[in-house]
Structure formats: C-alpha cells, structure tokens
Design a protein around this motif. Structure first.
Motif, PDB file in Angstrom:
ATOM      1  N   ALA A  65       0.823  -1.204   0.000  1.00 13.18           N
ATOM      2  CA  ALA A  65       0.000   0.000   0.000  1.00 13.18           C
ATOM      3  C   ALA A  65       0.858   1.255   0.000  1.00 13.18           C
ATOM      4  N   SER A  66       2.115   1.127   0.420  1.00 19.92           N
ATOM      5  CA  SER A  66       3.028   2.276   0.436  1.00 19.92           C
ATOM      6  C   SER A  66       3.666   2.535  -0.924  1.00 19.92           C
ATOM      7  N   LEU A  67       3.195   1.869  -1.945  1.00 22.10           N
ATOM      8  CA  LEU A  67       3.760   2.008  -3.287  1.00 22.10           C
ATOM      9  C   LEU A  67       3.845   3.457  -3.749  1.00 22.10           C
ATOM     10  N   VAL A  68       2.858   4.279  -3.392  1.00 24.85           N
ATOM     11  CA  VAL A  68       2.780   5.637  -3.943  1.00 24.85           C
ATOM     12  C   VAL A  68       3.099   6.720  -2.915  1.00 24.85           C
ATOM     13  N   THR A  69       3.631   6.345  -1.765  1.00 23.97           N
ATOM     14  CA  THR A  69       3.819   7.344  -0.707  1.00 23.97           C
ATOM     15  C   THR A  69       4.838   8.414  -1.072  1.00 23.97           C
ATOM     16  N   GLU A  70       5.788   8.096  -1.943  1.00 22.65           N
ATOM     17  CA  GLU A  70       6.816   9.094  -2.265  1.00 22.65           C
ATOM     18  C   GLU A  70       6.399  10.009  -3.412  1.00 22.65           C
ATOM     19  N   THR A  71       5.188   9.806  -3.978  1.00 19.87           N
ATOM     20  CA  THR A  71       4.732  10.678  -5.062  1.00 19.87           C
ATOM     21  C   THR A  71       4.245  12.005  -4.500  1.00 19.87           C
ATOM     22  N   ASP A  72       4.287  13.039  -5.335  1.00 16.86           N
ATOM     23  CA  ASP A  72       3.964  14.389  -4.874  1.00 16.86           C
ATOM     24  C   ASP A  72       2.472  14.676  -4.844  1.00 16.86           C
ATOM     25  N   ASP A  73       1.700  14.004  -5.701  1.00 17.38           N
ATOM     26  CA  ASP A  73       0.271  14.306  -5.777  1.00 17.38           C
ATOM     27  C   ASP A  73      -0.479  13.095  -6.309  1.00 17.38           C
ATOM     28  N   ALA A  74      -1.810  13.168  -6.267  1.00 13.86           N
ATOM     29  CA  ALA A  74      -2.650  12.044  -6.675  1.00 13.86           C
ATOM     30  C   ALA A  74      -2.535  11.760  -8.171  1.00 13.86           C
ATOM     31  N   ARG A  75      -2.274  12.775  -8.967  1.00  7.54           N
ATOM     32  CA  ARG A  75      -2.116  12.579 -10.416  1.00  7.54           C
ATOM     33  C   ARG A  75      -0.891  11.704 -10.699  1.00  7.54           C
ATOM     34  N   THR A  76       0.224  12.040 -10.055  1.00 12.52           N
ATOM     35  CA  THR A  76       1.442  11.251 -10.242  1.00 12.52           C
ATOM     36  C   THR A  76       1.262   9.843  -9.701  1.00 12.52           C
ATOM     37  N   ALA A  77       0.573   9.715  -8.561  1.00 14.32           N
ATOM     38  CA  ALA A  77       0.325   8.400  -7.983  1.00 14.32           C
ATOM     39  C   ALA A  77      -0.511   7.543  -8.926  1.00 14.32           C
ATOM     40  N   THR A  78      -1.522   8.150  -9.540  1.00 14.58           N
ATOM     41  CA  THR A  78      -2.380   7.413 -10.480  1.00 14.58           C
ATOM     42  C   THR A  78      -1.580   6.927 -11.677  1.00 14.58           C
ATOM     43  N   ALA A  79      -0.710   7.771 -12.207  1.00  9.89           N
ATOM     44  CA  ALA A  79       0.121   7.372 -13.342  1.00  9.89           C
ATOM     45  C   ALA A  79       1.048   6.221 -12.958  1.00  9.89           C
ATOM     46  N   LYS A  80       1.573   6.256 -11.748  1.00 16.25           N
ATOM     47  CA  LYS A  80       2.464   5.202 -11.266  1.00 16.25           C
ATOM     48  C   LYS A  80       1.711   3.871 -11.193  1.00 16.25           C
ATOM     49  N   VAL A  81       0.506   3.905 -10.640  1.00 22.01           N
ATOM     50  CA  VAL A  81      -0.304   2.685 -10.559  1.00 22.01           C
ATOM     51  C   VAL A  81      -0.651   2.181 -11.957  1.00 22.01           C
TER      52      VAL A  81
END
Length: 266
Positions: A9-25
């Motif tokens: 679940a911590s996969l996206v914790t280092e991203t700056d915002d939800a947009r970047t997190a979504t792209a990462k997923v």
C-alpha cells in the motif's frame, strides 16, 4: 501459468500528488496486463498507508475494467480524479470489434454486468451495447451485479451466450495482509529484492507463481521487520542485477521481473 503480483500500500507514498500516484499505478496495471496476471494484491504495510492502498486498489480496478463498462461500475469518487492519465490496457475485452451482419461476423467478446435476473433462466446483461443483452443461462447461480463475459456470434439478429473460454480480460484486485494471503496461497512465492541472489529461470518457473514487491524506499524485508511479521519465501531474487541507477522504482521492477517470469515459463 497462474500469475499473481503483490505490491504494498506504500507504493505511492513518495509521489507528490494524486495525479502522479495514479500514473504510477497505471504502469503497474499495464505490466500486469501485458504478462496476463490473474491477480494483483495490494498488501497492507501499516495503517498510515491505508488511504494510499485504497487509491491503488481502486485505480487498478478501474484500469482493468473495459472502457464501455466504467460508467456502470464506478461512481464518482476521489481516488479516480486523475484516471485520464492511465495508459489503455488494450486487452481483447477492452477492444471490441465493430460488426453488424451475421454473415462473416467474427465472434466478439464483451464483459458485462448482470442487471436483471428473471425466474425463467433469462438474464439481462449490460455490456456496453445500446440495450442490455437478454439471454438464457444454464447456471441459475448467476446473480444481479455479477460480471460475466459474453460471446456475441451475431449482431443482426443478436445472438449471444456466456463465454465458456473467454479471452484474457485483465486481472482481479485484492486487498489483504501479506502473511494471511501467503498462508492461503498454494504455489511458489518469490520475493523480488536487490539483496537477493541473481535470478535464474528455475526460480520463476511454476504453474502457480506469486511475486512479492516492496516499495522504492523500503524492500519487502524491511516492511516485514517493521510489522514484526515472518514470511518464508521459496526464493529471494534480484531480477535487476548490476543496475545503473541508485533506486529501481517498483513499477520498473514489476515490468522487468514479469518479463523474466514469462521467459522462464515458455
């Protein structure tokens, strides 16, 4: 090969915002679809990451749902604000053929949602066509809200049936504690880690293979130690030896490792 990918679940914790997190997923989703994963498990690695885990699971489910079904399956929710940045998966069930005549019509497969169940064995399925498709099904266990894959053999007149062997349409998504999920898993479990031994084909060769990944700043071993959880893996392997960067992102490790697993099981 039945293939499962497990990410924290911590996969996206280092991203700056939800947009970047979504792209990462979206990159994880794309890799999972390329190599025909059946399951993607988002495992819990701390209460502070629960919201991130919810975002990851929802985005993964959205990405795996055919575009013509998304409005039916998903309502407006905060986790899906930036799904426009997701890459298309392009699985056979996401891209449908356009045909109209029974003559020369190639069978078309569509995923759908059962919207109504009659008492006479007839069900109605919303599969993105102009109207729900009505058909009889031999299995009385089909319930309203269930997702099924239809094989459409003709558009005019419309002929469809529940597909017995549908093409690959994507993965299922689960949320679970890592130790609980692995305890119930019947197959080979591999941990991907830069501290593991250099991978060999035999490490990834299995009929039922689960591969566990950590987060960029914390490997699987660190995550388990922080939670005081003990898990035994069949092997701990480094799938990117001699890496030329300081840190390999999880989505990059997923793509590289699944490519090796695909090769090992040919």
């Amino acid at each position: 090969m039945k293939l499962t990918v497990l990410v924290p679940a911590s996969l996206v914790t280092e991203t700056d915002d939800a947009r970047t997190a979504t792209a990462k997923v979206g990159q994880v989703a794309r890799a999972a679809a390329i190599f025909r994963c059946e399951n993607v498990v988002v495992y819990d690695d701390g209460k502070e990451h629960e919201d991130d885990g919810d975002l990851i699971a929802q985005v993964l489910r959205y990405a795996a749902t055919p575009p013509y079904l998304r409005k039916t399956v998903f309502d407006r929710r905060d986790e899906l604000r930036y799904v426009g940045v997701l890459p298309p998966l392009g699985t056979p069930l996401h891209s449908v053929t356009a045909g109209s005549d029974s003559e020369g019509f190639e069978p078309e497969y569509r995923e759908g949602v059962v919207t109504k169940v009659g008492t006479d064995g007839r069900v109605w399925v919303n599969c993105g066509t102009q109207h729900p498709v009505a058909l009889r099904v031999p299995d009385e266990g089909i319930r309203e809200g269930e997702r099924v894959t239809l094989r459409i053999s003709s558009r005019e007149p419309l002929r469809a049936q529940v597909a017995e062997q549908p093409p690959y349409g994507g993965y299922e998504v689960e949320r679970a504690p890592l130790d609980d999920w692995l305890d119930a898993h019947e197959g080979v479990v591999v941990c991907a880690s830069r501290r593991g031994k250099v991978v060999e084909d035999g490490d990834l060769r299995a009929d039922n293979l689960a591969i566990v990944f950590g987060a960029p700043q914390r490997g699987v071993g660190e995550i388990l130690r922080e939670r005081d959880v003990s898990v035994e893996f069949d092997s701990v392997v480094n799938t990117l030896p001699n890496q030329g960067v300081e840190t390999v992102r999880t989505e990059e490790a997923v793509l590289a490792t699944l490519a090796l697993a695909n090769k090992a099981n040919r």
